[in-house]
Design a protein around this motif. Structure first.
Motif, mmCIF file in Angstrom:
data_model
loop_
_atom_site.group_PDB
_atom_site.id
_atom_site.type_symbol
_atom_site.label_atom_id
_atom_site.label_comp_id
_atom_site.label_asym_id
_atom_site.label_seq_id
_atom_site.Cartn_x
_atom_site.Cartn_y
_atom_site.Cartn_z
ATOM 1 N N ARG A 1 -2.319 -0.108 -13.943
ATOM 2 C CA ARG A 1 -1.721 1.042 -13.232
ATOM 3 C C ARG A 1 -2.327 2.374 -13.636
ATOM 4 O O ARG A 1 -2.275 3.332 -12.865
ATOM 5 N N PHE B 1 -1.738 -6.305 -11.498
ATOM 6 C CA PHE B 1 -1.760 -4.907 -11.078
ATOM 7 C C PHE B 1 -1.028 -3.972 -12.034
ATOM 8 O O PHE B 1 -1.459 -2.835 -12.236
ATOM 9 N N PRO C 1 -8.978 3.488 -9.577
ATOM 10 C CA PRO C 1 -8.578 2.707 -8.402
ATOM 11 C C PRO C 1 -9.477 1.507 -8.104
ATOM 12 O O PRO C 1 -8.997 0.496 -7.578
ATOM 13 N N TYR D 1 0.831 -1.204 0.000
ATOM 14 C CA TYR D 1 0.000 0.000 0.000
ATOM 15 C C TYR D 1 0.871 1.262 0.000
ATOM 16 O O TYR D 1 0.564 2.240 -0.680
ATOM 17 N N ASN E 1 -4.266 -4.613 -1.263
ATOM 18 C CA ASN E 1 -4.200 -5.936 -1.889
ATOM 19 C C ASN E 1 -5.036 -6.958 -1.118
ATOM 20 O O ASN E 1 -4.536 -7.648 -0.230
ATOM 21 N N ASP F 1 -8.250 -1.988 -9.360
ATOM 22 C CA ASP F 1 -7.281 -2.730 -8.560
ATOM 23 C C ASP F 1 -7.966 -3.582 -7.507
ATOM 24 O O ASP F 1 -7.587 -4.734 -7.275
ATOM 25 N N LYS F 2 -8.947 -2.993 -6.855
ATOM 26 C CA LYS F 2 -9.654 -3.699 -5.783
ATOM 27 C C LYS F 2 -10.425 -4.900 -6.332
ATOM 28 O O LYS F 2 -10.392 -5.995 -5.746
ATOM 29 N N GLN G 1 1.763 -9.007 -9.312
ATOM 30 C CA GLN G 1 2.022 -7.603 -9.622
ATOM 31 C C GLN G 1 2.162 -7.388 -11.128
ATOM 32 O O GLN G 1 1.570 -6.461 -11.694
ATOM 33 N N HIS H 1 -0.115 2.170 -3.310
ATOM 34 C CA HIS H 1 -1.454 2.580 -2.861
ATOM 35 C C HIS H 1 -2.528 1.604 -3.331
ATOM 36 O O HIS H 1 -3.619 1.994 -3.731
ATOM 37 N N ILE H 2 -2.161 0.302 -3.295
ATOM 38 C CA ILE H 2 -3.097 -0.754 -3.660
ATOM 39 C C ILE H 2 -3.481 -1.523 -2.399
ATOM 40 O O ILE H 2 -2.615 -2.110 -1.749
#
Length: 291
Positions: free
Chosen positions: A88, A84, A92, A29, A36, A95-96, A80, A33-34
């Motif tokens: 990028r 992810f 946002p 994070y 996970n 990502d979730k 990753q 800022h993910i």
């Protein structure tokens, strides 16, 4: 007094596992800022790799732990790079959703291959030790000491190495890190590897006192999110302190209040601390991370 000390030791054991899982979560994070959500699945895979390395390959416990660290670390890097990294530049929420998808996929895959039954991991550290009226197994002592050693090594890596400094720099100021030539892709891959390795260590040392099963990461990852919110999003000291606060609080609450509500205590503690300090215990105002 003996009961109090016993529960504090039990709390340190649980808190050590929580802190290791939360550390991996907060590292990712802090850099990307993910949040996970698939981190709990990495913890689960770590438990299975440790178990299967010992039962199928016949390797000793610590060798199985090392294999789990490598396998889960590489799996996290693949996550990753394949999941992810392509997202990028997406909103946002993507990502979730992707993280939840990876979580469900890994759990379903493990259940398909090895089934849904509960399994136990054997450990060579089964002897019970009594000290000052406290009864504790060697495995629980190993959990506490192993967690502390891993945390110290992580801090030394972040503070004393060039690569660790790059991770810290990205967590504090992404744009500034880019300007001084930090390789964002390399740092992201390494961060995910460390995150997966921490989850694998936590699972390897905790599995002998718990059970291994496909859903074993659910409650752990929920509590890890509680910890990083309590400690401050992206804060490494916050993840460590928050994990031990939660572990000891749960242990004391289960003994002196009721074991029925031990899992609820995490969320009561979250509300209480955020009411007093909304940004978390260690978060700096205006900063995403505090390494």
């Amino acid at each position: 007094m003996d009961v109090l000390l016993q529960q504090i030791v039990n709390g340190l054991t649980v808190g050590s596992v929580y802190s290791l899982v939360a550390l991996g979560l907060t590292l990712v994070y802090g850099i990307l800022h993910i949040p996970n959500f698939a981190h709990g699945a990495l913890y689960m895979v770590g438990g299975y790799i440790t178990l299967l390395s010992m039962t199928s390959l016949g390797v000793p416990y610590f060798v199985a732990m090392f294999i789990a660290i490598l396998v889960v670390g590489v799996l996290a890097m693949m996550m990753q790079r394949l999941v992810f990294h392509p997202l990028r530049h997406s909103p946002p929420i993507h990502d979730k959703i992707a993280a939840i998808g990876v979580l469900l996929f890994l759990e379903a895959l493990v259940q398909l291959i090895w089934g849904a039954e509960y399994r136990s991991v054997t450990t060579p550290f089964t002897e019970v030790i009594s000290i000052l009226g406290i009864t504790v197994t060697q495995q629980r002592i190993l959990i506490i000491f192993a967690a502390v050693i891993v945390m110290i090594l992580l801090q030394l890596f972040l503070k004393k190495t060039k690569t660790g400094s790059a991770i810290v720099a990205m967590s504090q100021n992404r744009e500034g890190a880019f300007l001084v030539g930090v390789n964002a892709n390399k740092v992201a891959l390494l961060t995910f590897f460390i995150s997966g390795a921490l989850a694998a260590v936590a699972a390897s040392i905790a599995s002998p006192i718990n059970l291994v099963y496909p859903g074993m990461g659910h409650l752990v990852i929920l509590k890890a999110f509680v910890i990083i919110i309590i400690g401050g999003m992206g804060s490494i000291p916050g993840a460590i302190v928050g994990g031990y606060i939660l572990g000891i609080t749960e242990s004391l609450g289960a003994t002196f209040i009721s074991s029925t509500y031990s899992d609820l205590i995490a969320f009561v503690l979250l509300v209480f601390i955020l009411t007093m300090r909304p940004q978390g215990l260690f978060a700096k105002k205006g900063a995403h991370a505090n390494a």
